[in-house]
Design a protein around this motif. Structure first.
Motif, PDB file in Angstrom:
ATOM      1  N   GLY A  34       0.823  -1.207   0.000  1.00  0.00           N
ATOM      2  CA  GLY A  34       0.000   0.000   0.000  1.00  0.00           C
ATOM      3  C   GLY A  34       0.854   1.252   0.000  1.00  0.00           C
ATOM      4  O   GLY A  34       1.999   1.241   0.476  1.00  0.00           O
ATOM      5  N   TYR A  35       0.301   2.337  -0.521  1.00  0.00           N
ATOM      6  CA  TYR A  35       1.055   3.585  -0.693  1.00  0.00           C
ATOM      7  C   TYR A  35       0.558   4.699   0.224  1.00  0.00           C
ATOM      8  O   TYR A  35      -0.625   4.751   0.585  1.00  0.00           O
ATOM      9  N   MET A  36       1.481   5.598   0.557  1.00  0.00           N
ATOM     10  CA  MET A  36       1.160   6.856   1.225  1.00  0.00           C
ATOM     11  C   MET A  36       1.837   7.999   0.488  1.00  0.00           C
ATOM     12  O   MET A  36       2.999   7.873   0.085  1.00  0.00           O
ATOM     13  N   VAL A  37       1.120   9.112   0.354  1.00  0.00           N
ATOM     14  CA  VAL A  37       1.698  10.364  -0.140  1.00  0.00           C
ATOM     15  C   VAL A  37       1.422  11.424   0.914  1.00  0.00           C
ATOM     16  O   VAL A  37       0.270  11.745   1.200  1.00  0.00           O
ATOM     17  N   LEU A  38       2.485  11.944   1.492  1.00  0.00           N
ATOM     18  CA  LEU A  38       2.374  12.907   2.588  1.00  0.00           C
ATOM     19  C   LEU A  38       3.053  14.215   2.180  1.00  0.00           C
ATOM     20  O   LEU A  38       4.208  14.206   1.740  1.00  0.00           O
ATOM     21  N   THR A  39       2.345  15.311   2.306  1.00  0.00           N
ATOM     22  CA  THR A  39       2.933  16.635   2.080  1.00  0.00           C
ATOM     23  C   THR A  39       2.801  17.438   3.364  1.00  0.00           C
ATOM     24  O   THR A  39       1.706  17.550   3.921  1.00  0.00           O
ATOM     25  N   ILE A  40       3.922  17.960   3.829  1.00  0.00           N
ATOM     26  CA  ILE A  40       3.979  18.618   5.130  1.00  0.00           C
ATOM     27  C   ILE A  40       4.549  20.024   4.956  1.00  0.00           C
ATOM     28  O   ILE A  40       5.491  20.237   4.178  1.00  0.00           O
ATOM     29  N   PHE A  41       3.989  20.970   5.649  1.00  0.00           N
ATOM     30  CA  PHE A  41       4.543  22.318   5.712  1.00  0.00           C
ATOM     31  C   PHE A  41       5.899  22.201   6.400  1.00  0.00           C
ATOM     32  O   PHE A  41       5.980  21.893   7.587  1.00  0.00           O
ATOM     33  N   GLY A  42       6.981  22.379   5.638  1.00  0.00           N
ATOM     34  CA  GLY A  42       8.304  22.093   6.172  1.00  0.00           C
ATOM     35  C   GLY A  42       9.299  23.210   5.907  1.00  0.00           C
ATOM     36  O   GLY A  42       8.946  24.385   5.863  1.00  0.00           O
ATOM     37  N   ARG A  43      10.547  22.813   5.691  1.00  0.00           N
ATOM     38  CA  ARG A  43      11.602  23.806   5.484  1.00  0.00           C
ATOM     39  C   ARG A  43      12.765  23.170   4.724  1.00  0.00           C
ATOM     40  O   ARG A  43      12.907  21.943   4.684  1.00  0.00           O
ATOM     41  N   LYS A  44      13.611  24.027   4.139  1.00  0.00           N
ATOM     42  CA  LYS A  44      14.816  23.580   3.454  1.00  0.00           C
ATOM     43  C   LYS A  44      16.065  23.810   4.289  1.00  0.00           C
ATOM     44  O   LYS A  44      17.067  23.124   4.133  1.00  0.00           O
ATOM     45  N   ILE A  45      16.011  24.807   5.158  1.00  0.00           N
ATOM     46  CA  ILE A  45      17.202  25.247   5.877  1.00  0.00           C
ATOM     47  C   ILE A  45      17.286  24.603   7.255  1.00  0.00           C
ATOM     48  O   ILE A  45      16.346  23.962   7.723  1.00  0.00           O
ATOM     49  N   VAL A  46      18.427  24.804   7.927  1.00  0.00           N
ATOM     50  CA  VAL A  46      18.639  24.240   9.261  1.00  0.00           C
ATOM     51  C   VAL A  46      17.749  24.932  10.288  1.00  0.00           C
ATOM     52  O   VAL A  46      17.188  24.293  11.187  1.00  0.00           O
ATOM     53  N   ASP A  47      17.616  26.243  10.150  1.00  0.00           N
ATOM     54  CA  ASP A  47      16.826  27.029  11.097  1.00  0.00           C
ATOM     55  C   ASP A  47      15.365  26.557  11.099  1.00  0.00           C
ATOM     56  O   ASP A  47      14.675  26.639  10.081  1.00  0.00           O
ATOM     57  N   PRO A  48      14.855  26.050  12.225  1.00  0.00           N
ATOM     58  CA  PRO A  48      13.497  25.500  12.268  1.00  0.00           C
ATOM     59  C   PRO A  48      12.411  26.523  12.579  1.00  0.00           C
ATOM     60  O   PRO A  48      11.253  26.163  12.782  1.00  0.00           O
ATOM     61  N   SER A  49      12.770  27.800  12.642  1.00  0.00           N
ATOM     62  CA  SER A  49      11.758  28.807  12.947  1.00  0.00           C
ATOM     63  C   SER A  49      10.748  28.889  11.804  1.00  0.00           C
ATOM     64  O   SER A  49      11.061  28.646  10.644  1.00  0.00           O
ATOM     65  N   CYS A  50       9.524  29.245  12.148  1.00  0.00           N
ATOM     66  CA  CYS A  50       8.434  29.314  11.175  1.00  0.00           C
ATOM     67  C   CYS A  50       7.987  30.765  11.084  1.00  0.00           C
ATOM     68  O   CYS A  50       7.293  31.270  11.977  1.00  0.00           O
ATOM     69  N   LEU A  51       8.381  31.440  10.012  1.00  0.00           N
ATOM     70  CA  LEU A  51       8.229  32.889   9.917  1.00  0.00           C
ATOM     71  C   LEU A  51       6.779  33.353  10.023  1.00  0.00           C
ATOM     72  O   LEU A  51       6.483  34.307  10.741  1.00  0.00           O
ATOM     73  N   ILE A  52       5.864  32.691   9.327  1.00  0.00           N
ATOM     74  CA  ILE A  52       4.489  33.162   9.310  1.00  0.00           C
ATOM     75  C   ILE A  52       3.871  33.111  10.704  1.00  0.00           C
ATOM     76  O   ILE A  52       3.101  33.994  11.091  1.00  0.00           O
ATOM     77  N   TRP A  53       4.217  32.093  11.498  1.00  0.00           N
ATOM     78  CA  TRP A  53       3.732  32.006  12.874  1.00  0.00           C
ATOM     79  C   TRP A  53       4.537  32.916  13.789  1.00  0.00           C
ATOM     80  O   TRP A  53       4.022  33.419  14.783  1.00  0.00           O
ATOM     81  N   GLU A  54       5.809  33.121  13.450  1.00  0.00           N
ATOM     82  CA  GLU A  54       6.620  34.040  14.236  1.00  0.00           C
ATOM     83  C   GLU A  54       6.063  35.460  14.151  1.00  0.00           C
ATOM     84  O   GLU A  54       6.056  36.201  15.148  1.00  0.00           O
ATOM     85  N   LEU A  55       5.558  35.833  12.989  1.00  0.00           N
ATOM     86  CA  LEU A  55       4.938  37.148  12.837  1.00  0.00           C
ATOM     87  C   LEU A  55       3.677  37.272  13.697  1.00  0.00           C
ATOM     88  O   LEU A  55       3.390  38.349  14.235  1.00  0.00           O
ATOM     89  N   LEU A  56       2.942  36.178  13.833  1.00  0.00           N
ATOM     90  CA  LEU A  56       1.788  36.202  14.726  1.00  0.00           C
ATOM     91  C   LEU A  56       2.242  36.367  16.170  1.00  0.00           C
ATOM     92  O   LEU A  56       1.640  37.127  16.945  1.00  0.00           O
ATOM     93  N   GLY A  57       3.335  35.696  16.540  1.00  0.00           N
ATOM     94  CA  GLY A  57       3.897  35.858  17.876  1.00  0.00           C
ATOM     95  C   GLY A  57       4.341  37.292  18.129  1.00  0.00           C
ATOM     96  O   GLY A  57       4.124  37.843  19.217  1.00  0.00           O
ATOM     97  N   ASN A  58       4.950  37.915  17.111  1.00  0.00           N
ATOM     98  CA  ASN A  58       5.372  39.310  17.245  1.00  0.00           C
ATOM     99  C   ASN A  58       4.163  40.233  17.430  1.00  0.00           C
ATOM    100  O   ASN A  58       4.216  41.222  18.177  1.00  0.00           O
TER     101      ASN A  58
END
Length: 376
Positions: A213-237
Motif C-alpha cells: 500500500g502507498y502513502m503520499v504525505l505533504t507537510i509544511f516544512g523547510r529547506k534550511i537548518v533554522d526550524p523557525s516558522c516565519l508566518i507564525w513568528e509574525l503572529l507571535g510578534n
C-alpha cells in the motif's frame, strides 16, 4: 492546551472560514498532484489481483473545496488508467475522510451528492462505478482503521501539527513556537515531539495499510537548518506588541504555545528509515509564494471563469492574513478570548503586509511517497 479539542480549521462558509480562505493549501495540493497521481498509478498496477473495493484515506481532510479535491483527482486518474488499459470491471471505491472531532464534517457530507453527480458526468457512469464515503473523526496519531484495510493514504498540510505542546519549553517566553529567538533546548523539545509523533503515525499506518500500500504525505516544512516558522513568528510578534500596549497580559502570552513543527527532508528521512516499515520512492521539496497573485489557481477555485479571490481582494497581506486566520482563530479564541480576535488579526494583517512589501517569501512543502514493505 488539549490539542485534539481546540485544533481545527474555522468551519462554515463565512468570510473568515477555512472553506473561503484555503487557497494556499489548494495550490499546494495541485502543485504536488503529479506525485499523488504517480503513486496511485503504481499502486493500481501493483495490486494483483485488483481488489473488489479500493480503500483510500485522506488524513486531516478539513472542510471546504479542498476536502474532495484529492479524491476527485484520484478517481479521475483511476478512470483514465482503466480506459487506457481497457479494463471493464470497476472496483468500488471507499473513501475515508479523517480529521479531529471538531472538524466541520457536516459541510463535507452536504456536498457529497453533488460531488458524485459531478464525477459521473465528468468521467462517465461506466467508469466511475460506486463510490462510498465515510467520516472518520479522531487523531491520526492513534489507530483509525482495521488491520490491513487501506490501499492508499494521502495527507496534505496536516502532519506539521503535533499531538501536544512539547514538554520543557518554559524558556520560550515571548515566542509562540520555534523562532529565531528560541533557546536551543526549546528547538530540541519541538523536534523531539515531532519525532515521537511522526514515528507513532508511521506505526499506526503500517498496521492499517495492506502490504504494498502507498502513502503520499505533504507537510509544511523547510529547506534550511533554522526550524523557525516565519508566518507564525509574525503572529507571535503581533501578540508581543499587544502585550507591550497592555492589551494582553504578559503571562497569558507566555502560556500560549502553538503545537507545530516544520520538518526538513533529512529529519523525515531519518525517522522513516528508523521505522523500517516503509520504502521511500520520492522525497522532495516544493514551494508556494506568499504573494497571492504570483500563484496559479486551478479551476475548482474559479467562479464563472474568473478568480473570485482576485476580484474581491488586491492586498496580498490581507489574503494571507485571512488564510492564517482561518487556521489560527480557533486556538487564539480558546486561549485569549473572543474579544481579542479582531484586534489580533487586524494587527497581524498589518505585520504580514509590511513584511511582504519588503521581502519575497515562500512556504516550503516537504513531500514523500512511501509504500509498505512486503514481508517475506
Amino acid at each position: 492546551m488539549k490539542v485534539s479539542s481546540v485544533l481545527c480549521m474555522k468551519g462554515g462558509n463565512g468570510d473568515t472560514s477555512y472553506a473561503a480562505n484555503s487557497i494556499l493549501q489548494h495550490k499546494t495540493i495541485m502543485l504536488t498532484m503529479p506525485i499523488t497521481e504517480e503513486a496511485i498509478t503504481s499502486l493500481y498496477f501493483n495490486l494483483n489481483p485488483c481488489p473488489a473495493s479500493l480503500k483510500i484515506a485522506d488524513l486531516g481532510c478539513s472542510s471546504g473545496p479542498n476536502t474532495l479535491l484529492v479524491v476527485s483527482q484520484l478517481i479521475k486518474k483511476i478512470c483514465k488508467i482503466r480506459r487506457k488499459t481497457n479494463k471493464i470491471s470497476s472496483p468500488e471505491i471507499q473513501i475515508y475522510l479523517n480529521d479531529l472531532p471538531g472538524n466541520d464534517f457536516n459541510s463535507v457530507f452536504k456536498s457529497l451528492s453533488s460531488f458524485n453527480e459531478g464525477m459521473r458526468n465528468e468521467v462517465g457512469s461506466d467508469l466511475f462505478g460506486n463510490c462510498f464515503f465515510n467520516g472518520v473523526p479522531g487523531s491520526f496519531y492513534d489507530r483509525l482503521f482495521p488491520i490491513n484495510s487501506l490501499h492508499f493514504v494521502h495527507s496534505s498540510y496536516s502532519l506539521m501539527w503535533l499531538s501536544q505542546v512539547p514538554d520543557g519549553i518554559g524558556g520560550n517566553k515571548g515566542n509562540i513556537c520555534c523562532s529565531r529567538r528560541s533557546p536551543k533546548c526549546v528547538v530540541k523539545a519541538y523536534f523531539k515531539q515531532f519525532q515521537k509523533d511522526f514515528s507513532v503515525f508511521l506505526k499506526c499506518r503500517s498496521v492499517e495499510l495492506v502490504a504494498g500500500g502507498y502513502m503520499v504525505l505533504t507537510i509544511f516544512g523547510r529547506k534550511i537548518v533554522d526550524p523557525s516558522c516565519l508566518i507564525w513568528e509574525l503572529l507571535g510578534n503581533t501578540l508581543q506588541d499587544m502585550v507591550s500596549e497592555g492589551l494582553i497580559k504578559e503571562e497569558k502570552l507566555h502560556s500560549f504555545n502553538v503545537p507545530l513543527y516544520t520538518p526538513s527532508l533529512d529529519e523525515l528521512k531519518s525517522i522513516i528509515e528508523n521505522d523500517g516499515t516503509f520504502q521511500i520512492h520520492r522525497l522532495e521539496t516544493s514551494s508556494v509564494n506568499w504573494n497571492f497573485n504570483d500563484n496559479i489557481i486551478s479551476n475548482s477555485f474559479l467562479s464563472n471563469g474568473t478568480n473570485k479571490y482576485e476580484d474581491e481582494y488586491d492586498d496580498d497581506g490581507y489574503n494571507l492574513a485571512k488564510c492564517m486566520r482561518s487556521v489560527a482563530e480557533p486556538i487564539i479564541l480558546n486561549h485569549f478570548g473572543e474579544e481579542m480576535i479582531e484586534k489580533v488579526f487586524y494587527r497581524y494583517k498589518e505585520k504580514i503586509s509590511d513584511y511582504m512589501a519588503k521581502h519575497t517569501a515562500k512556504f516550503i512543502n516537504v513531500s514523500v511517497t512511501l509504500s509498505k514493505r512486503k514481508r517475506c
